[in-house]
Design a protein around this motif. Structure first.
Motif, mmCIF file in Angstrom:
data_model
loop_
_atom_site.group_PDB
_atom_site.id
_atom_site.type_symbol
_atom_site.label_atom_id
_atom_site.label_comp_id
_atom_site.label_asym_id
_atom_site.label_seq_id
_atom_site.Cartn_x
_atom_site.Cartn_y
_atom_site.Cartn_z
ATOM 1 N N GLY A 67 -3.745 2.205 43.638
ATOM 2 C CA GLY A 67 -2.704 3.039 43.043
ATOM 3 C C GLY A 67 -3.160 4.439 42.683
ATOM 4 O O GLY A 67 -2.420 5.178 42.017
ATOM 5 N N LEU A 68 -4.364 4.845 43.096
ATOM 6 C CA LEU A 68 -4.856 6.194 42.788
ATOM 7 C C LEU A 68 -4.424 7.162 43.892
ATOM 8 O O LEU A 68 -4.859 7.030 45.040
ATOM 9 C CB LEU A 68 -6.380 6.204 42.676
ATOM 10 N N PRO A 69 -3.605 8.147 43.574
ATOM 11 C CA PRO A 69 -3.178 9.106 44.597
ATOM 12 C C PRO A 69 -4.340 9.805 45.295
ATOM 13 O O PRO A 69 -4.266 10.077 46.498
ATOM 14 C CB PRO A 69 -2.321 10.098 43.802
ATOM 15 N N PHE B 24 -11.683 -2.092 33.445
ATOM 16 C CA PHE B 24 -11.932 -1.043 34.421
ATOM 17 C C PHE B 24 -10.775 -0.971 35.414
ATOM 18 O O PHE B 24 -10.153 -1.992 35.721
ATOM 19 C CB PHE B 24 -13.173 -1.360 35.260
ATOM 20 N N HIS B 25 -10.524 0.210 35.960
ATOM 21 C CA HIS B 25 -9.851 0.261 37.253
ATOM 22 C C HIS B 25 -10.850 -0.255 38.279
ATOM 23 O O HIS B 25 -12.060 -0.057 38.138
ATOM 24 C CB HIS B 25 -9.445 1.706 37.576
ATOM 25 N N ASP B 26 -10.382 -0.936 39.314
ATOM 26 C CA ASP B 26 -11.282 -1.562 40.276
ATOM 27 C C ASP B 26 -12.280 -0.569 40.867
ATOM 28 O O ASP B 26 -13.471 -0.876 41.025
ATOM 29 C CB ASP B 26 -10.489 -2.225 41.405
ATOM 30 N N LEU B 27 -11.817 0.634 41.216
ATOM 31 C CA LEU B 27 -12.714 1.614 41.827
ATOM 32 C C LEU B 27 -13.691 2.188 40.807
ATOM 33 O O LEU B 27 -14.824 2.533 41.152
ATOM 34 C CB LEU B 27 -11.904 2.734 42.488
ATOM 35 N N VAL B 28 -13.269 2.284 39.552
ATOM 36 C CA VAL B 28 -14.197 2.754 38.507
ATOM 37 C C VAL B 28 -15.289 1.714 38.287
ATOM 38 O O VAL B 28 -16.455 2.052 38.066
ATOM 39 C CB VAL B 28 -13.439 3.052 37.201
ATOM 40 N N ARG B 29 -14.934 0.430 38.355
ATOM 41 C CA ARG B 29 -15.955 -0.617 38.234
ATOM 42 C C ARG B 29 -16.990 -0.471 39.357
ATOM 43 O O ARG B 29 -18.205 -0.581 39.118
ATOM 44 C CB ARG B 29 -15.305 -2.000 38.295
ATOM 45 N N LEU B 30 -16.515 -0.230 40.568
ATOM 46 C CA LEU B 30 -17.445 -0.061 41.685
ATOM 47 C C LEU B 30 -18.331 1.164 41.478
ATOM 48 O O LEU B 30 -19.514 1.152 41.829
ATOM 49 C CB LEU B 30 -16.665 0.057 42.998
ATOM 50 N N PHE B 31 -17.770 2.213 40.901
ATOM 51 C CA PHE B 31 -18.572 3.391 40.577
ATOM 52 C C PHE B 31 -19.642 3.034 39.542
ATOM 53 O O PHE B 31 -20.798 3.466 39.639
ATOM 54 C CB PHE B 31 -17.673 4.509 40.050
ATOM 55 N N LEU C 7 -12.326 9.308 27.845
ATOM 56 C CA LEU C 7 -12.541 10.015 29.106
ATOM 57 C C LEU C 7 -11.858 9.330 30.292
ATOM 58 O O LEU C 7 -12.038 9.749 31.430
ATOM 59 C CB LEU C 7 -14.038 10.142 29.379
ATOM 60 N N GLY C 8 -11.091 8.285 30.024
ATOM 61 C CA GLY C 8 -10.350 7.634 31.097
ATOM 62 C C GLY C 8 -11.182 6.737 31.981
ATOM 63 O O GLY C 8 -10.722 6.320 33.045
ATOM 64 N N LEU C 9 -12.413 6.409 31.573
ATOM 65 C CA LEU C 9 -13.248 5.523 32.374
ATOM 66 C C LEU C 9 -12.971 4.053 32.071
ATOM 67 O O LEU C 9 -13.400 3.169 32.818
ATOM 68 C CB LEU C 9 -14.727 5.836 32.128
ATOM 69 N N LEU C 10 -12.287 3.788 30.981
ATOM 70 C CA LEU C 10 -11.828 2.440 30.645
ATOM 71 C C LEU C 10 -10.377 2.521 30.208
ATOM 72 O O LEU C 10 -9.926 3.547 29.692
ATOM 73 C CB LEU C 10 -12.652 1.835 29.499
ATOM 74 N N GLN C 11 -9.669 1.430 30.401
ATOM 75 C CA GLN C 11 -8.302 1.310 29.902
ATOM 76 C C GLN C 11 -8.321 0.305 28.749
ATOM 77 O O GLN C 11 -8.919 -0.763 28.874
ATOM 78 C CB GLN C 11 -7.375 0.802 31.016
#
Length: 754
Positions: free
Chosen positions: A289-291, A402-409, A389-393
Motif C-alpha cells: 500500500g505504499l505509493p 511494523f509495516h512489512d517493508l519497514v520490518r525488512l529494512f 518518526l513513522g517507523l512503527l505504527q
C-alpha cells in the motif's frame, strides 16, 4: 512600514467622503479621479494610489493637518506593500502527478479545511503525518492544486528538509516566503521576530495557502503559520509534531489493495494490458500500500519493456531479497526509510534493529525491552521515538507493529550492523523469553499449576488467569513463531510450551493454530526421544480434528499413531486417550455402538490408574452417544450421575476441571430434558449452563448449540421475545466460530421465531 491593525487607505477615504456628504460621482467630478477608480480604492482593490491622485483627493475633500497627513501615509504604505508583495515565481507549487489515485476521503478533509472556522487570531492549520513512502507530499500537492481556485492570492510551497541532517532554518524559511511574496531582500527585517511579524501581516491581508512540506519540528514551523485571517497552512511531516497547538490532523495510511492496483495500473499505462490483473494485484499487495513502492515497481516495468510482471512478483515474494527490488533510478524505498533511521538516537536505532527479529506482526513494550536489552522505561522512550518518526505504527492496548517493508529494512540494518553471533544470541534471547512466557501463561489453566509460586523475575508478571488469557491470545503470532524457530535447537522449551497449551486450548477451541502448536510439540518430543510425550501431542492433534467441522479420518490416524507410541512407552493414560479419540471419530462417523464400547474401554483404564477427571470425560462421551442415538432417558441418567460426581467434593475430581466441565454437562442434560418433553426443567438447566459459560468467558460450538436449544424451547413455551434474543446470541456465537450456515439459520429465527 506601519502595521495593518488599523483601517486601510480605502476605509479612511470612504469615511472622509461620507463625512463630506459626497457620492462617488460627486467626488469624481470635484477631484478629477474616475468613479470606478474611487470604487476600487474604497473596496481595497487599489491600496496605494499615486501621490498626485492622493493630493487631488485631499484637496477635493478639503483635508488638512493630521487627516491629510494620515491619508498620504496610508497611500504610501499601500504602494510599498503592493511593490513588496508582487509574486515573483518563488515557492511555486510543484506539478501534480497525472496518475494520482484514491485518497477521496482525505481530499474531502482538505476541502473542509479550506472553509473551516477558527478562533480570532488563530490561523487554520492542517497537519498531514505518516511514515516514509506513503505519498504525503504527492497528496499535499494534488490537494493544493484541487483547492487552488479558493486562494486567489496564491499557493506557496516550501520544502523544509525535515529529514535531512540540516533542516531549513526558520529564519531562512521566512526569508524565502517573504521573497515569494515580492519583498525585496533589502526590505526583509533582520530581526527574526520582526521577520515573522511581517510574514503574518502579509498572510492576514490575503487568502493564501502555504504548503510546508517535510517539516522537522514544532519549533521550525510555528513562526511559519498564519495568525488569523483567511490564509491556510498545510504541513506534511513524518513526525507526529505532538506539541503543535490547534492543528487539524490527518494520518495518512497505506492505500487499500484496490486503490494500490489502480495506481500501479495507471503508472503502467498501456503496458498494463500485457499483464494479468491477478499479477498486478499480487505486485500491488507486495508493495504494502505504499505509493512510493508502487511507483518504483511500475517504473521498473516501464523501463524494461521485456520484463515479465509475474517474474518480478516472484522475485518480490522472496522476503530476503524483496527490499532490494524496490529501486528504480534515484528512487529507492530503503533510502526513504534510511532518512528516518538516521534521525534516531543510537539507542533507538539499536532497539529498531533488534525488533526485526520478533516473529509476530505486533508486540508490546515488555517484549521490546527484551529484544532491545533495555529497561522497560527505556523501551517506552524508544517506542515513542520510533512512532514519532513513522517507523512503527501504534495501535490499541499498547501494541505496536511494523509495516512489512519497514520490518525488512530493520532486518537489513541488523545484518549490516550486527555480527552473526550477535544476531543468533538476540534471536535466542527473544525466542526463549517468548516460550517461557507462553508456558507460564498456559499453566494458569493447567490443573496442578495455576498461579506460579515463584514467578520468573525475567518474565512479565500476571495477576490473574484473565491476564494470562489475554497475553496468550494477543501474542500468539510471537510465541508460535518462537516455537517454529526453536523446535530444532531447543526442543525441551518447545515441548513445555505445547504441553502447557492443553487446557488453555479448551478456552480457545476454535483457534486456527492448534494443529501447528501440537505438531511442533510432537516434533519436539520426537527430537527428545520421549515416546510418551509424543503420544500425548498426537492425541492432542486428534482432539484438534474433533472440533467442528470434524475430520474423523484424521482423528483415527492420529489416535492410531498415539496408540502405537503409548504402547511402546507403557503410557497407560495415553493408551486410554487414544481409545477415547478413536471413540470420538467413530461417533462422528455415525458408528455409535462402537463408539460407546470404545469410550467404556477408555473409562475403565482411566479408573484403573486413578484419573477421575478423564474417567468422567469418557463417560460423558458415552452419554453424548446415547443422546444422539435417541436414547434420551439413558443419556439423562448417565449425565445426572456424572453431575452428582462433580458435585461430590470427595470424588477426587480437580476443582478447576469440575468448573470447566459442569456447564457442558448441564447443556447435555438440558437437551435431553427437552427431548423428553420436560421443557420447563430444560430451560432452567440450559439457562444455568449459559450463565456459567459467561462467567468462565468460554464461547465455542457447544455454547452455540446450547443457546440454539434454549431458544427453541423458549419458542415452544410461547416466550417469543426471549426466544428471539437467544437465537440472536446463538447467531453471534456461530458467526464468531465460522459456522456461517448455523449463524444464518439462527439470524433468520431471531426475527421469525413464533
Amino acid at each position: 512600514m506601519r502595521g495593518t491593525d488599523g483601517p486601510g487607505f480605502g476605509e479612511v477615504l470612504r469615511g472622509h467622503r461620507r463625512a463630506a456628504r459626497l457620492t462617488l460621482e460627486q467626488l469624481a467630478e470635484v477631484s478629477g479621479v474616475s468613479a470606478r477608480t474611487l470604487s476600487d480604492m474604497e473596496r481595497g482593490r487599489s491600496k496605494g494610489p499615486q501621490a498626485r491622485t492622493v493630493t487631488a483627493l485631499a484637496d477635493a475633500l478639503k483635508l488638512d493637518g493630521s487627516a491629510r497627513t494620515r491619508l498620504v501615509e496610508l497611500a504610501r504604505d499601500g504602494r510599498l506593500r503592493d511593490h513588496w508583495t508582487r509574486r515573483n515565481g518563488l515557492c511555486e507549487l510543484p506539478r501534480s502527478v497525472e496518475d494520482f489515485t484514491g485518497r477521496a476521503e482525505e481530499l474531502i478533509w482538505l476541502s473542509e479545511l479550506v472553509y473551516a472556522e477558527s478562533s480570532p487570531g488563530v490561523g487554520v492549520v492542517g497537519l498531514i503525518t505518516g511514515s516514509a513512502g506513503l505519498g504525503k507530499t504527492t497528496f499535499a500537492v494534488r490537494a493544493a492544486h484541487s483547492v487552488r481556485p479558493s486562494f486567489p492570492d496564491g499557493v506557496l510551497f516550501l520544502d523544509l528538509f525535515g529529514m535531512s541532517q540540516e533542516p531549513l532554518a526558520t529564519d531562512d524559511a521566512l526569508r524565502l516566503l517573504l521573497r515569494a511574496f515580492g519583498v525585496a531582500d533589502e526590505h526583509v527585517p533582520g530581526d527574526p521576530r520582526e521577520r515573522a511579524s511581517l510574514y503574518r501581516s502579509l498572510l492576514r491581508d490575503r487568502r493564501v495557502l502555504v504548503v510546508l512540506d517535510n517539516a522537522a519540528s514544532e519549533e521550525q514551523v510555528r513562526p511559519l503559520l498564519p495568525g488569523g485571517g483567511t490564509s491556510r497552512a498545510l504541513i506534511t511531516t513524518r513526525r507526529l509534531l505532538a506539541g503543535l497547538e490547534g492543528g487539524r490532523r490527518l494520518v495518512l495510511g497505506p492505500l487499500p489493495l484496490s486503490e494500490s492496483t489502480e495506481l500501479l495500473t495507471g503508472i503502467l499505462g498501456e503496458r498494463s494490458a500485457r499483464d494479468e490483473e491477478s499479477t498486478l494485484s499480487r505486485l500491488a499487495e507486495l508493495c504494502g500500500g505504499l505509493p512510493l513502492a508502487l511507483r518504483i515497481i511500475g517504473n521498473r516495468l516501464l523501463s524494461r519493456p521485456d520484463w515479465d510482471a509475474a517474474h518480478l512478483a516472484a522475485r518480490l515474494a522472496d522476503e530476503e531479497r524483496r527490499l532490494h527490488q524496490f529501486k528504480a533510478g534515484d528512487l529507492r524505498i530503503a533510502k526513504a526509510f534510511g532518512m528516518s533511521y538516521e534521525q534516531l538516537a543510537d539507542s533507538a536505532r539499536r532497539v529498531f534493529r533488534n525488533l526485526a527479529v520478533i516473529p509476530g506482526r505486533d508486540f508490546d513494550a515488555a517484549l521490546t525491552a527484551v529484544a532491545g536489552g533495555v529497561p522497560i522505561e527505556d523501551a517506552w522512550d524508544a517506542l515513542d521515538e520510533l512512532v514519532d518518526l513513522g517507523l512503527l505504527q501504534d495501535g490499541p492496548d499498547g501494541r505496536y507493529r511494523f509495516h512489512d517493508l519497514v520490518r525488512l529494512f530493520g532486518r537489513d540494518r541488523l545484518r549490516e550492523e550486527e555480527t552473526a553471533a550477535g544476531r543468533q544470541a538476540l534471536t535466542e534471547r527473544v525466542s526463549s523469553w517468548l516460550l517461557r512466557m507462553a508456558t507460564m501463561s498456559g499453566r494458569w489453566f493447567e490443573p496442578g499449576y495455576g498461579r506460579p509460586d515463584r514467578p520468573d523475575p525475567d518474565l512479565a508478571a500476571q495477576a490473574s488467569g484473565e491476564e494470562a488469557d489475554w497475553w496468550l491470545r494477543s501474542h500468539v503470532d510471537n510465541w508460535l513463531g518462537a516455537m517454529r524457530t526453536s523446535v530444532g535447537d531447543r526442543p525441551s522449551l518447545v515441548l513445555d510450551c505445547a504441553e502447557s497449551m492443553h487446557w488453555f486450548s479448551e478456552r480457545w477451541v476454535h483457534g486456527p493454530h492448534w494443529q501447528e502448536v501440537f505438531t511442533l510439540g510432537a516434533q519436539a518430543a520426537a527430537a527428545l526421544g520421549d515416546l510418551a510425550q509424543q503420544a500425548t501431542q498426537l492425541n492432542y492433534l486428534a482432539w484438534v480434528h474433533s472440533v467442528p467441522p470434524h475430520d474423523p479420518k484424521a482423528m483415527l490416524r492420529y489416535a492410531a499413531e498415539a496408540l502405537e507410541l503409548a504402547t511402546r512407552a507403557g503410557a497407560a493414560a495415553q493408551l486410554a486417550w487414544s481409545h477415547e479419540y478413536t471413540a470420538s471419530a467413530l461417533h462422528a462417523l455415525g458408528q455409535l455402538d462402537e463408539a460407546i464400547a470404545m469410550s467404556f474401554r477408555a473409562a475403565e483404564t482411566f479408573r484403573a490408574i486413578g484419573d477421575v477427571d478423564s474417567y468422567v470425560q469418557s463417560l460423558a462421551h458415552v452419554a453424548n452417544c446415547l443422546r444422539d442415538d435417541g436414547r434420551h432417558a439413558q443419556a439423562l441418567e448417565q449425565l445426572l450421575a456424572l453431575l452428582a460426581l462433580m458435585d461430590d467434593e470427595g470424588s477426587g475430581m480437580t476443582p478447576s476441571v469440575v468448573a470447566h466441565s459442569r456447564p457442558f454437562a448441564l447443556i447435555r442434560i438440558g437437551q435431553c430434558l427437552g427431548h423428553l418433553g420436560r421443557r420447563a426443567e430444560a430451560i432452567v438447566t440450559l439457562g444455568e449452563a449459559m450463565d456459567l459459560l459467561d462467567t468462565l468467558q468460554v464461547s465455542d460450538y457447544r455454547h452455540a448449540e446450547g443457546l440454539e436449544a434454549l431458544a427453541a424451547l423458549l419458542a415452544e413455551e410461547g416466550r417469543t421475545g426471549e426466544s428471539r434474543r437467544t437465537y440472536a446470541r446463538a447467531a453471534r456465537v456461530f458467526a464468531s466460530i465460522g459456522d456461517t450456515e448455523a449463524g444464518s439459520r439462527c439470524r433468520t429465527l431471531a426475527t421469525t421465531a413464533p
